[in-house]
Design a protein around this motif. Structure first.
Motif, PDB file in Angstrom:
ATOM      1  N   VAL A   1      -3.380  33.908  26.006  1.00  0.00           N
ATOM      2  CA  VAL A   1      -3.975  34.523  27.189  1.00  0.00           C
ATOM      3  C   VAL A   1      -2.850  35.238  27.925  1.00  0.00           C
ATOM      4  CG1 VAL A   1      -5.945  32.973  27.441  1.00  0.00           C
ATOM      5  CG2 VAL A   1      -3.800  32.351  28.484  1.00  0.00           C
TER       6      VAL A   1
ATOM      7  N   ALA B   1      -2.479  37.140  33.875  1.00  0.00           N
ATOM      8  CA  ALA B   1      -3.786  36.590  34.261  1.00  0.00           C
ATOM      9  C   ALA B   1      -3.650  35.126  34.672  1.00  0.00           C
ATOM     10  CB  ALA B   1      -4.786  36.731  33.112  1.00  0.00           C
ATOM     11  N   VAL B   2      -2.813  34.386  33.957  1.00  0.00           N
ATOM     12  CA  VAL B   2      -2.580  32.985  34.293  1.00  0.00           C
ATOM     13  C   VAL B   2      -1.933  32.897  35.674  1.00  0.00           C
ATOM     14  CG1 VAL B   2      -1.353  30.875  33.626  1.00  0.00           C
ATOM     15  CG2 VAL B   2      -2.426  32.288  31.874  1.00  0.00           C
TER      16      VAL B   2
ATOM     17  N   LYS C   1      -4.544  33.598  38.382  1.00  0.00           N
ATOM     18  CA  LYS C   1      -5.597  32.585  38.511  1.00  0.00           C
ATOM     19  C   LYS C   1      -5.072  31.245  39.026  1.00  0.00           C
ATOM     20  CE  LYS C   1      -8.039  34.806  34.759  1.00  0.00           C
ATOM     21  NZ  LYS C   1      -9.391  35.132  35.036  1.00  0.00           N
TER      22      LYS C   1
ATOM     23  N   ASN D   1     -12.060  29.658  34.669  1.00  0.00           N
ATOM     24  CA  ASN D   1     -11.004  30.621  34.978  1.00  0.00           C
ATOM     25  C   ASN D   1     -10.879  31.754  33.967  1.00  0.00           C
ATOM     26  OD1 ASN D   1      -9.837  29.965  37.460  1.00  0.00           O
ATOM     27  ND2 ASN D   1      -8.699  28.275  36.555  1.00  0.00           N
ATOM     28  N   PHE D   2     -11.297  31.543  32.738  1.00  0.00           N
ATOM     29  CA  PHE D   2     -11.081  32.539  31.693  1.00  0.00           C
ATOM     30  C   PHE D   2     -12.383  32.889  30.988  1.00  0.00           C
ATOM     31  CE2 PHE D   2      -7.008  30.506  32.213  1.00  0.00           C
ATOM     32  CZ  PHE D   2      -6.146  31.591  32.242  1.00  0.00           C
TER      33      PHE D   2
ATOM     34  N   GLU E   1     -11.180  37.387  27.171  1.00  0.00           N
ATOM     35  CA  GLU E   1      -9.752  37.492  27.480  1.00  0.00           C
ATOM     36  C   GLU E   1      -8.868  36.874  26.407  1.00  0.00           C
ATOM     37  OE1 GLU E   1      -8.584  36.895  31.824  1.00  0.00           O
ATOM     38  OE2 GLU E   1     -10.502  35.821  31.686  1.00  0.00           O
TER      39      GLU E   1
END
Length: 98
Positions: free
Chosen positions: A44, A48-49, A52, A83-84, A88
């Motif tokens: 991922v 993005a991590v 989030k 969250n994902f 993604e």
């Protein structure tokens, strides 16, 4: 830095690692010592991590050695799925120790 969602026998976990790939033999060995012998992992995007998980990401990263290490960022499967999006996820990495 790599981030990945690992689907294991006990559910998904989100981890951060300084290993170059999610199937690096040293990473696989570390997971094995934690009882994770089989998994399907998806990369991922690290940005993005970061977005989030915010400060939790920063705390975990402050604890992460810059070489040959890993940290579990989230082990709550429900939270990870919220969250994902599955869209993604990168290409899967399969590991089966048997």
């Amino acid at each position: 830095m790599n981030a990945g969602i690992f689907f294991t026998g006990s559910g998904p976990i989100l981890l951060l690692t300084s290993y170059a790939s999610l199937d690096n033999p040293n990473l696989v060995d570390k997971l094995k010592t934690k009882g994770i012998k089989k998994f399907i992992a998806y990369s991922v995007p690290e940005d993005a991590v970061k977005a989030k998980y915010g400060n939790h990401y920063n705390v975990i990263m402050g604890d992460l050695k810059q070489e040959d290490d890993l940290r579990i960022l989230d082990y709550d499967g429900h939270h990870i799925f919220n969250n994902f999006s599955l869209k993604e996820l990168g290409d899967p990495v399969y590991h089966d120790a048997t």
